[in-house]
Design an enzyme around this catalytic site. Structure first.
Site, short mmCIF file in Angstrom:
data_model
loop_
_atom_site.label_atom_id
_atom_site.label_comp_id
_atom_site.label_asym_id
_atom_site.label_seq_id
_atom_site.Cartn_x
_atom_site.Cartn_y
_atom_site.Cartn_z
N TYR A 59 0.84 -1.20 0.00
CA TYR A 59 0.00 0.00 0.00
C TYR A 59 0.88 1.25 0.00
CZ TYR A 59 -3.84 -3.18 1.32
OH TYR A 59 -4.77 -4.21 1.37
N1 LIG Z 1 -6.53 -8.49 0.96
C1 LIG Z 1 -6.82 -7.83 -0.12
O1 LIG Z 1 -6.55 -8.25 -1.22
C2 LIG Z 1 -7.49 -6.48 0.01
C3 LIG Z 1 -8.08 -5.86 -1.11
C4 LIG Z 1 -8.71 -4.63 -0.93
C5 LIG Z 1 -8.76 -4.04 0.33
N2 LIG Z 1 -8.15 -4.67 1.40
C6 LIG Z 1 -8.24 -4.10 2.77
O2 LIG Z 1 -9.59 -3.72 3.01
C7 LIG Z 1 -9.64 -2.34 3.38
C8 LIG Z 1 -10.92 -1.72 2.89
O3 LIG Z 1 -10.98 -1.84 1.49
P1 LIG Z 1 -11.71 -0.77 0.59
O4 LIG Z 1 -11.26 0.61 0.89
O5 LIG Z 1 -11.63 -1.27 -0.81
O6 LIG Z 1 -13.19 -1.04 1.09
P2 LIG Z 1 -14.59 -0.51 1.40
O7 LIG Z 1 -14.65 -0.25 2.86
O8 LIG Z 1 -15.47 -1.55 0.79
O9 LIG Z 1 -14.82 0.81 0.55
C9 LIG Z 1 -14.28 2.05 0.82
C10 LIG Z 1 -15.14 3.06 0.11
O10 LIG Z 1 -16.38 3.19 0.82
C11 LIG Z 1 -16.58 4.55 1.18
N3 LIG Z 1 -17.12 4.62 2.55
C12 LIG Z 1 -16.61 4.05 3.66
N4 LIG Z 1 -17.39 4.32 4.73
C13 LIG Z 1 -18.40 5.08 4.27
C14 LIG Z 1 -19.52 5.69 4.88
N5 LIG Z 1 -19.76 5.55 6.18
N6 LIG Z 1 -20.37 6.42 4.11
C15 LIG Z 1 -20.13 6.57 2.79
N7 LIG Z 1 -19.08 6.01 2.15
C16 LIG Z 1 -18.24 5.29 2.89
C17 LIG Z 1 -15.23 5.17 1.14
O11 LIG Z 1 -15.38 6.54 0.86
P3 LIG Z 1 -14.61 7.64 1.78
O12 LIG Z 1 -13.16 7.37 1.57
O13 LIG Z 1 -15.10 8.91 1.22
O14 LIG Z 1 -15.05 7.39 3.21
C18 LIG Z 1 -14.53 4.42 0.02
O15 LIG Z 1 -14.86 4.98 -1.22
C19 LIG Z 1 -8.37 -1.73 2.78
O16 LIG Z 1 -7.99 -0.55 3.43
C20 LIG Z 1 -7.38 -2.85 2.98
O17 LIG Z 1 -6.90 -2.83 4.31
C21 LIG Z 1 -7.54 -5.87 1.24
#
Ligand SMILES: NC(=O)c1ccc[n+]([C@@H]2O[C@H](COP(=O)([O-])OP(=O)(O)OC[C@H]3O[C@@H](n4cnc5c(N)ncnc54)[C@H](OP(=O)(O)O)[C@@H]3O)[C@@H](O)[C@H]2O)c1
Length: 324
Positions: A59
């Site tokens: 990351y």
């Molecule tokens: N192992 C793997 O291969 C893998 C792959 C992907 C991710 N990950 C892990 O999973 C974590 C989360 O992944 P992700 O960021 O893709 O997932 P996510 O939580 O599914 O999506 C994040 C998105 O949702 C929005 N969001 C979050 N809370 C919100 C709320 N209360 N209201 C409105 N919008 C909201 C965020 O916008 P805002 O930023 O505007 O809040 C962002 O655009 C990563 O940080 C990482 O640690 C792991």
């Protein structure tokens, strides 16, 4: 904050794990926050009682680990820190990726030094390495536990048959085994329910789903998905089959239930995961304090079995996405 025991580890984690892929450097991905904007969100997470943080060496090419380490300075012992390795870190060095003993030992050392820690609580393999026999990987991970560089190790997206083989290999060789599965799981991507989640349940594996909000697809009406920087620029959000088959209808049902209950779409989508028995802690990604607070408030939302069934009904299987 609610806490739960992570699988069979005996370790207590907050029911929300804060995903740190959003913290690092906007040079890496346009939607990622730089250090000065990341710090207040990490501080607020700690104030809210979140003690579980997930990052990875890849990351922002290590910046996320560095920022997380800095944010946790002085309060390290109370926190559960998870990181990952597998993806190649230096394009000129093929041994900076994969899960060979050499890659694991060197990349783990690099992660620890960026985090400013002697030990990580959970070291995860980011993907399956087709080139390295699993016993080589497991011996290297078990040795990292003996060296006290790692307390537990876990895995991320792979086929259930590969995970079953890993657990069996550890048992056969008398090694520590994977204690967690970080998998792709949300209301519009439920392929994990077929094989992986029943396996985790049977084996006492902690489940920590990634992209629980489908990278934002489940947080706003689908026609507005591209209205944010992340929605516009996150290629993976478009590669995953979120809008396919029943996805758009699920998005509409999330809107409907959110309006009925006077909460947000993100809160309904997270509440659905909190109601899934197999799930320990979804890994939520956010770039705003307001969204972080909303995620924590979603722990208080109660969904009836009728609500759960209504949200799930339109889902139809989609191609596996997140690993091959
Ligand atoms: N192992 C793997 O291969 C893998 C792959 C992907 C991710 N990950 C892990 O999973 C974590 C989360 O992944 P992700 O960021 O893709 O997932 P996510 O939580 O599914 O999506 C994040 C998105 O949702 C929005 N969001 C979050 N809370 C919100 C709320 N209360 N209201 C409105 N919008 C909201 C965020 O916008 P805002 O930023 O505007 O809040 C962002 O655009 C990563 O940080 C990482 O640690 C792991």
């Amino acid at each position: 904050m609610e806490y739960t025991t992570l699988g069979d580890t005996g370790m207590e984690v907050s029911r929300i794990c804060l995903g740190c892929m959003s913290f690092g450097s906007s040079d890496w991905r346009e939607w990622v926050l730089d250090e000065d904007e990341s710090m207040p969100i990490l501080d607020r997470a700690i104030d809210l009682g979140i003690n579980f943080f997930d990052t990875a060496n890849m990351y922002s090419r290590g910046e996320s680990e560095r920022i997380l380490g800095k944010a946790l300075e002085g309060r390290r012992d109370e926190m559960v820190v998870a990181t990952k390795g597998y993806f190649q870190m230096d394009e000129t060095d093929p041994n900076s990726g994969g899960l060979s003993r050499k890659a694991i030992e060197q990349e783990l050392d690099n992660s620890l030094s960026r985090l400013g820690m002697d030990t990580v609580d959970l070291y995860q393999t980011h993907r399956w390495d087709k080139e390295t026999p699993i016993d080589v990987t497991l011996r290297a991970l078990d040795d990292a536990v003996r060296r006290e560089n790692v307390r537990y190790f876990g895995a991320s997206s792979m086929w259930a048959h590969q995970f079953a083989e890993s657990l069996h290999t550890s048992e056969r060789l008398g090694l520590d085994r994977f204690v967690t599965m970080q998998n792709h799981y949300n209301l519009v991507y439920r392929e994990e329910e077929r094989e992986m989640l029943p396996l985790c349940d049977k084996e006492g594996i902690g489940v920590v789903p990634w992209s629980p909000l489908a990278r934002g697809y489940l947080t706003r009406p689908h026609e507005e998905f591209e209205d944010t920087t992340r929605g516009k620029t996150d290629d993976y959000a478009h590669e995953h089959p979120y809008a396919d088959n029943g996805g758009a209808e699920i998005n509409e049902r999330v809107q409907e239930l959110a309006a009925q209950k006077g909460v947000t779409m993100a809160q309904i989508s997270l509440a659905w995961l909190f109601h899934k028995e197999e799930v320990d802690a979804p890994i939520v990604g956010t770039t705003s304090i307001e969204h972080l607070e909303a995620a924590v408030e979603a722990l208080d939302i109660s969904l009836s079995s009728g609500d759960m069934a209504y949200l799930e009904e339109p889902y139809e299987p989609v191609p596996v996405s997140g690993h091959q």
